[in-house]
Design a protein around this motif. Structure first.
Motif, PDB file in Angstrom:
ATOM      1  N   ASP A  97       0.819  -1.207   0.000  1.00  0.00           N
ATOM      2  CA  ASP A  97       0.000   0.000   0.000  1.00  0.00           C
ATOM      3  C   ASP A  97       0.858   1.264   0.000  1.00  0.00           C
ATOM      4  O   ASP A  97       0.487   2.271   0.592  1.00  0.00           O
ATOM      5  CB  ASP A  97      -0.935  -0.001   1.211  1.00  0.00           C
ATOM      6  N   LEU A  98       1.996   1.206  -0.660  1.00  0.00           N
ATOM      7  CA  LEU A  98       2.887   2.369  -0.706  1.00  0.00           C
ATOM      8  C   LEU A  98       2.382   3.397  -1.714  1.00  0.00           C
ATOM      9  O   LEU A  98       2.003   3.047  -2.831  1.00  0.00           O
ATOM     10  CB  LEU A  98       4.298   1.928  -1.094  1.00  0.00           C
ATOM     11  N   PRO A  99       2.375   4.682  -1.343  1.00  0.00           N
ATOM     12  CA  PRO A  99       1.938   5.732  -2.271  1.00  0.00           C
ATOM     13  C   PRO A  99       2.966   5.952  -3.378  1.00  0.00           C
ATOM     14  O   PRO A  99       4.171   5.818  -3.164  1.00  0.00           O
ATOM     15  CB  PRO A  99       1.806   6.969  -1.376  1.00  0.00           C
ATOM     16  N   LEU A 100       2.461   6.275  -4.578  1.00  0.00           N
ATOM     17  CA  LEU A 100       3.335   6.436  -5.737  1.00  0.00           C
ATOM     18  C   LEU A 100       3.208   7.828  -6.345  1.00  0.00           C
ATOM     19  O   LEU A 100       2.146   8.441  -6.306  1.00  0.00           O
ATOM     20  CB  LEU A 100       2.970   5.394  -6.805  1.00  0.00           C
ATOM     21  N   ARG A 101       4.317   8.278  -6.926  1.00  0.00           N
ATOM     22  CA  ARG A 101       4.352   9.569  -7.619  1.00  0.00           C
ATOM     23  C   ARG A 101       5.066   9.379  -8.949  1.00  0.00           C
ATOM     24  O   ARG A 101       6.089   8.701  -9.023  1.00  0.00           O
ATOM     25  CB  ARG A 101       5.108  10.595  -6.776  1.00  0.00           C
ATOM     26  N   VAL A 102       4.510   9.965 -10.004  1.00  0.00           N
ATOM     27  CA  VAL A 102       5.145   9.918 -11.317  1.00  0.00           C
ATOM     28  C   VAL A 102       6.103  11.101 -11.415  1.00  0.00           C
ATOM     29  O   VAL A 102       5.708  12.249 -11.184  1.00  0.00           O
ATOM     30  CB  VAL A 102       4.096   9.967 -12.450  1.00  0.00           C
ATOM     31  N   GLU A 103       7.354  10.793 -11.730  1.00  0.00           N
ATOM     32  CA  GLU A 103       8.354  11.850 -11.932  1.00  0.00           C
ATOM     33  C   GLU A 103       7.963  12.661 -13.155  1.00  0.00           C
ATOM     34  O   GLU A 103       7.401  12.128 -14.113  1.00  0.00           O
ATOM     35  CB  GLU A 103       9.732  11.234 -12.169  1.00  0.00           C
ATOM     36  N   LYS A 104       8.265  13.938 -13.142  1.00  0.00           N
ATOM     37  CA  LYS A 104       7.965  14.786 -14.297  1.00  0.00           C
ATOM     38  C   LYS A 104       8.673  14.230 -15.531  1.00  0.00           C
ATOM     39  O   LYS A 104       9.823  13.806 -15.459  1.00  0.00           O
ATOM     40  CB  LYS A 104       8.406  16.220 -14.037  1.00  0.00           C
ATOM     41  N   HIS A 105       7.952  14.243 -16.644  1.00  0.00           N
ATOM     42  CA  HIS A 105       8.497  13.722 -17.887  1.00  0.00           C
ATOM     43  C   HIS A 105       9.602  14.626 -18.407  1.00  0.00           C
ATOM     44  O   HIS A 105       9.452  15.847 -18.469  1.00  0.00           O
ATOM     45  CB  HIS A 105       7.376  13.609 -18.926  1.00  0.00           C
ATOM     46  N   LYS A 106      10.718  14.026 -18.753  1.00  0.00           N
ATOM     47  CA  LYS A 106      11.830  14.763 -19.336  1.00  0.00           C
ATOM     48  C   LYS A 106      11.903  14.375 -20.807  1.00  0.00           C
ATOM     49  O   LYS A 106      11.751  13.196 -21.149  1.00  0.00           O
ATOM     50  CB  LYS A 106      13.123  14.392 -18.622  1.00  0.00           C
ATOM     51  N   PRO A 107      12.130  15.315 -21.698  1.00  0.00           N
ATOM     52  CA  PRO A 107      12.198  14.998 -23.126  1.00  0.00           C
ATOM     53  C   PRO A 107      13.175  13.856 -23.412  1.00  0.00           C
ATOM     54  O   PRO A 107      14.295  13.846 -22.921  1.00  0.00           O
ATOM     55  CB  PRO A 107      12.678  16.303 -23.774  1.00  0.00           C
ATOM     56  N   GLY A 131      11.325  -5.764  -2.756  1.00  0.00           N
ATOM     57  CA  GLY A 131      12.553  -6.515  -2.954  1.00  0.00           C
ATOM     58  C   GLY A 131      12.393  -7.696  -3.898  1.00  0.00           C
ATOM     59  O   GLY A 131      13.201  -8.624  -3.870  1.00  0.00           O
ATOM     60  N   CYS A 132      11.364  -7.660  -4.736  1.00  0.00           N
ATOM     61  CA  CYS A 132      11.054  -8.754  -5.646  1.00  0.00           C
ATOM     62  C   CYS A 132      10.829  -8.219  -7.057  1.00  0.00           C
ATOM     63  O   CYS A 132       9.698  -8.231  -7.554  1.00  0.00           O
ATOM     64  CB  CYS A 132       9.815  -9.501  -5.169  1.00  0.00           C
ATOM     65  N   PRO A 133      11.876  -7.747  -7.747  1.00  0.00           N
ATOM     66  CA  PRO A 133      11.677  -7.171  -9.076  1.00  0.00           C
ATOM     67  C   PRO A 133      11.180  -8.190 -10.089  1.00  0.00           C
ATOM     68  O   PRO A 133      11.431  -9.393  -9.957  1.00  0.00           O
ATOM     69  CB  PRO A 133      13.073  -6.658  -9.450  1.00  0.00           C
ATOM     70  N   ILE A 134      10.490  -7.701 -11.110  1.00  0.00           N
ATOM     71  CA  ILE A 134      10.029  -8.563 -12.198  1.00  0.00           C
ATOM     72  C   ILE A 134      11.241  -9.019 -13.005  1.00  0.00           C
ATOM     73  O   ILE A 134      12.131  -8.236 -13.299  1.00  0.00           O
ATOM     74  CB  ILE A 134       9.042  -7.802 -13.096  1.00  0.00           C
ATOM     75  N   VAL A 135      11.260 -10.297 -13.347  1.00  0.00           N
ATOM     76  CA  VAL A 135      12.381 -10.865 -14.125  1.00  0.00           C
ATOM     77  C   VAL A 135      12.118 -10.636 -15.590  1.00  0.00           C
ATOM     78  O   VAL A 135      11.047 -10.812 -16.084  1.00  0.00           O
ATOM     79  CB  VAL A 135      12.525 -12.382 -13.844  1.00  0.00           C
ATOM     80  N   GLN A 148       2.454   0.732 -11.431  1.00  0.00           N
ATOM     81  CA  GLN A 148       2.193   0.365 -10.038  1.00  0.00           C
ATOM     82  C   GLN A 148       2.717  -1.023  -9.662  1.00  0.00           C
ATOM     83  O   GLN A 148       3.385  -1.183  -8.637  1.00  0.00           O
ATOM     84  CB  GLN A 148       0.690   0.446  -9.782  1.00  0.00           C
ATOM     85  N   ILE A 149       2.409  -2.031 -10.457  1.00  0.00           N
ATOM     86  CA  ILE A 149       2.824  -3.394 -10.111  1.00  0.00           C
ATOM     87  C   ILE A 149       4.339  -3.496 -10.074  1.00  0.00           C
ATOM     88  O   ILE A 149       4.917  -4.028  -9.120  1.00  0.00           O
ATOM     89  CB  ILE A 149       2.224  -4.416 -11.097  1.00  0.00           C
ATOM     90  N   ARG A 150       5.002  -2.977 -11.091  1.00  0.00           N
ATOM     91  CA  ARG A 150       6.466  -3.040 -11.158  1.00  0.00           C
ATOM     92  C   ARG A 150       7.110  -2.328  -9.979  1.00  0.00           C
ATOM     93  O   ARG A 150       8.031  -2.847  -9.338  1.00  0.00           O
ATOM     94  CB  ARG A 150       6.948  -2.421 -12.482  1.00  0.00           C
ATOM     95  N   VAL A 151       6.627  -1.129  -9.662  1.00  0.00           N
ATOM     96  CA  VAL A 151       7.223  -0.343  -8.579  1.00  0.00           C
ATOM     97  C   VAL A 151       6.952  -0.998  -7.224  1.00  0.00           C
ATOM     98  O   VAL A 151       7.838  -1.073  -6.369  1.00  0.00           O
ATOM     99  CB  VAL A 151       6.719   1.118  -8.619  1.00  0.00           C
ATOM    100  N   HIS A 152       5.748  -1.495  -7.007  1.00  0.00           N
ATOM    101  CA  HIS A 152       5.442  -2.153  -5.733  1.00  0.00           C
ATOM    102  C   HIS A 152       6.273  -3.422  -5.548  1.00  0.00           C
ATOM    103  O   HIS A 152       6.818  -3.654  -4.462  1.00  0.00           O
ATOM    104  CB  HIS A 152       3.947  -2.463  -5.633  1.00  0.00           C
ATOM    105  N   LEU A 153       6.404  -4.244  -6.589  1.00  0.00           N
ATOM    106  CA  LEU A 153       7.229  -5.447  -6.462  1.00  0.00           C
ATOM    107  C   LEU A 153       8.682  -5.087  -6.179  1.00  0.00           C
ATOM    108  O   LEU A 153       9.326  -5.700  -5.333  1.00  0.00           O
ATOM    109  CB  LEU A 153       7.131  -6.309  -7.723  1.00  0.00           C
ATOM    110  N   SER A 154       9.192  -4.081  -6.856  1.00  0.00           N
ATOM    111  CA  SER A 154      10.560  -3.641  -6.606  1.00  0.00           C
ATOM    112  C   SER A 154      10.745  -3.153  -5.173  1.00  0.00           C
ATOM    113  O   SER A 154      11.734  -3.466  -4.509  1.00  0.00           O
ATOM    114  CB  SER A 154      10.942  -2.550  -7.597  1.00  0.00           C
TER     115      SER A 154
END
Length: 87
Positions: free
Chosen positions: A20-30, A83-87, A74-80
């Motif tokens: 249940d960790l809150p997420l923020r999208v970093e500002k898009h860089k060109p 401590g369980c990154p997607i393979v 969300q899924i990728r960031v939460h798994l990371s």
């Protein structure tokens, strides 16, 4: 369903692991892809449930992922974060 680089502990519960960790999208860089990060102060609420379907000898697990909210990556960031990154 995804393969992760770690093994969740299997339990009898239907959705034994939650994040249940809150997420923020970093500002898009060109020229750069969007980046989503855990941000406990400025992030938006995000919730994902995980259930182990199978654990393999090489210490990877096949997990069923159920996002309760719909944040970018969300899924990728939460798994990371767990401590369980997607393979």
């Amino acid at each position: 369903v995804g393969l992760i680089e770690s093994a969740f502990q299997e339990t009898a519960a239907s959705w034994p692991v939650c994040c249940d960790l809150p997420l923020r999208v970093e500002k898009h860089k060109p020229g750069q892809p969007l980046t989503t990060v855990v941000d406990k102060e400025a992030g938006k609420p995000a919730s994902t449930r995980f259930r182990v379907l199978r654990t393999f000898a090489d210490k990877t697990s096949l997990v069923l992922c159920r996002p309760v909210t719909g944040r970018t990556h969300q899924i990728r960031v939460h798994l990371s974060a767990l401590g369980c990154p997607i393979v």
